[in-house]
Enzyme design. Sequence first.
Site: not given
Length: 442
Positions: A241, A271, A318, A327, A373
Site C-alpha cells: 500500500s 496484504h 511476512h 503490532r 492481522d
Amino acid sequence: MDPLKQQFAEKAADLRNKVKAMLKEHGDTVVESVTLDQIYGGARNIRMMVWETSELDPMEGIRFRGYSITQLKDLLPKSPGGSEPKPEGLFWLMMVGEIPTAEQVDWLSAEWRKRSQVPDHVFAMLDSLPVDTHPMTQFIAAISAMQTSSNFAKRYDEGLNKADYWEPTYEDTMNLLAGLPRVAAYIYRRSFHAGKHIAPDPSLDWGANYAHMLGVPGEEFKELMRLYLTIHADHEGGNASAHTMHLVGSTLSDVYLSFAAAMGALAGPLHGLANQEVIRWIFNMLDELGTRTPTDEQLAEYVRNTLASGQVIPGYGHAVLRRPDPRFMAQKEFAEAHIPNSDIVRVVWQVFEIVPPILESLGKVKNPWPNVDAHSGALLVHYGLTEYDYYTVMFGVSRALGVLAATCWARAMGLPLERPKSITTEWAQQFLAKKQQQAAVS
Ligand code: HAX
C-alpha cells in the site's frame, strides 16, 4: 501558517539541503547489488526508495522516526485516564520527527475536527452503490469522489511552482485525514446498520470519534481504536500500500487519487485484507469443528488441512519480519489487560502456539510468526464489530496517517517520478550467457 505546517516547512527545507549536499558528493556510491532471485522474487530487500516516516527491522519490527511501538505507548500523549497513544501524536511525530506535547496533539484533534466536513456528493455516491458492495470498494470510490476538493490538483492547473508542491499537498493531507473517519463510519453504518448514521461528537479526539461514529459503545473500545489506528499507520515504504502511494504520488497525482490507489493494494488478501481472512478462517474452523474451544490436536489438523488444500494460513508470515510482529504483541497485551477470558481471543493465542512450528516444518516459510492481522479481528469481534468484510477499511483509515505524511515529505524533497527498470526472461538468459562467455575467456 499553522504550527505543524510551520515546523514541517522548516524541517523539510533543512533536509532538502542536506540531501542535495550528500548526493553532490556521494550520489554515485554503490549501495548494494541485485540478484536474479530478487528480481524474480518480488524485489525483496532491494533498497530503491526514500521513506522518511518509519523503518522496518526484520527482528525488532517497526520504528517510527526511531521509536518502537513500546516506546511510543509510553511517550505519545493519551486521553485523560487512558493508557493508549492518540494517533494524532504519531502523525505529528512522522511529520516533524519530534514527540508532540499534549497541547500539540489537542491542537491537531481540533484542527481535524474543523476540517472534517465531507462534500455531500461523496455520501450520495456511496448511497448509489449496492449496499452489499465490499466496504473496501466503497472506501476507494469515496476517496476518489473526495478528490473534487483537491487543492493540489487545482493549484497545479493554475500553474504551481515545483518548490511549492508540498504546500497544497499538506492541506489535502490534513483535509483527507480529517474527513476519513466520517466516510469510513458512513460505509460501516450503511452496509451493516441499515443506514442509521451517527453524527460526529465534537468533544472527541480523532480515534475516539471514529469509534463513536461506528456505533460501538464504551471507553475501552475507544482506547482500542486509538491503539489500532496508531500501530497500523506505517510500515516503511516497501509494503504494497505504501509503495503504491509512493509510485502513484510520484506522477504528481494528488493525495486523494494516490491514496485511493494505495487502498486498492491494501485490499489484497496477501496484504491488508488478511485481517478479514484471519477471522473468517478462525470462524470457519470453529464452525467445522463444532466447538468454540478446540483442542490443540483439532487445531493442528485444521492448519494442516488448510495447507494441504494449497492455501496460506492468513495472518502468518511476512516479507520482511522474522519475529512475531510487535503490532501483534501490542494487541495481545491489550487483550491480556482488558479481555483475557474472551473465547475468540483465546483461540487466537492458541493459533499462535500451534501454527509457527507447523509452518517452520514446511522448510520454506521464511517467517512462521504472526503478523499484525493475526490478532486484530478477534479484538473487534469481542467488542461487537463482527462484520469482518469491514476490517480492512479500519486498517486503511490508520494507514492514511503514514502514507500521507510520507507523501508530504516526498513532495517537500522534490522526489522524482518513480520508474525502475524491468527485464524480460530473454534478457536474463542473454545476460547469463554473456557472463559465462566472459568467465570462459578469462
Ligand atoms: N501460510 C502458508 N504458506 C506460507 C505462509 C503462510 N502464512 N507464508 C509464506 N508461505 C509460503 C509462501 O506462499 C511461499 O510458498 P511457495 O514457495 O510455494 O510459493 C513460501 O512460504 C516462501 O514465502 P516467504 O518468502 O516466507 O514469504 P513471502 O515474502 O513470499 O510472502 C506473505 C509474505 C505475507 C505474502 C506470506 O507470508 C503470506 O501469504 N502470508 C499469509 C497472508 C498474510 O497474512 N498476509 C498479511 C501480511 C502482512 C500484511 O501485509 N498485513 O497487511
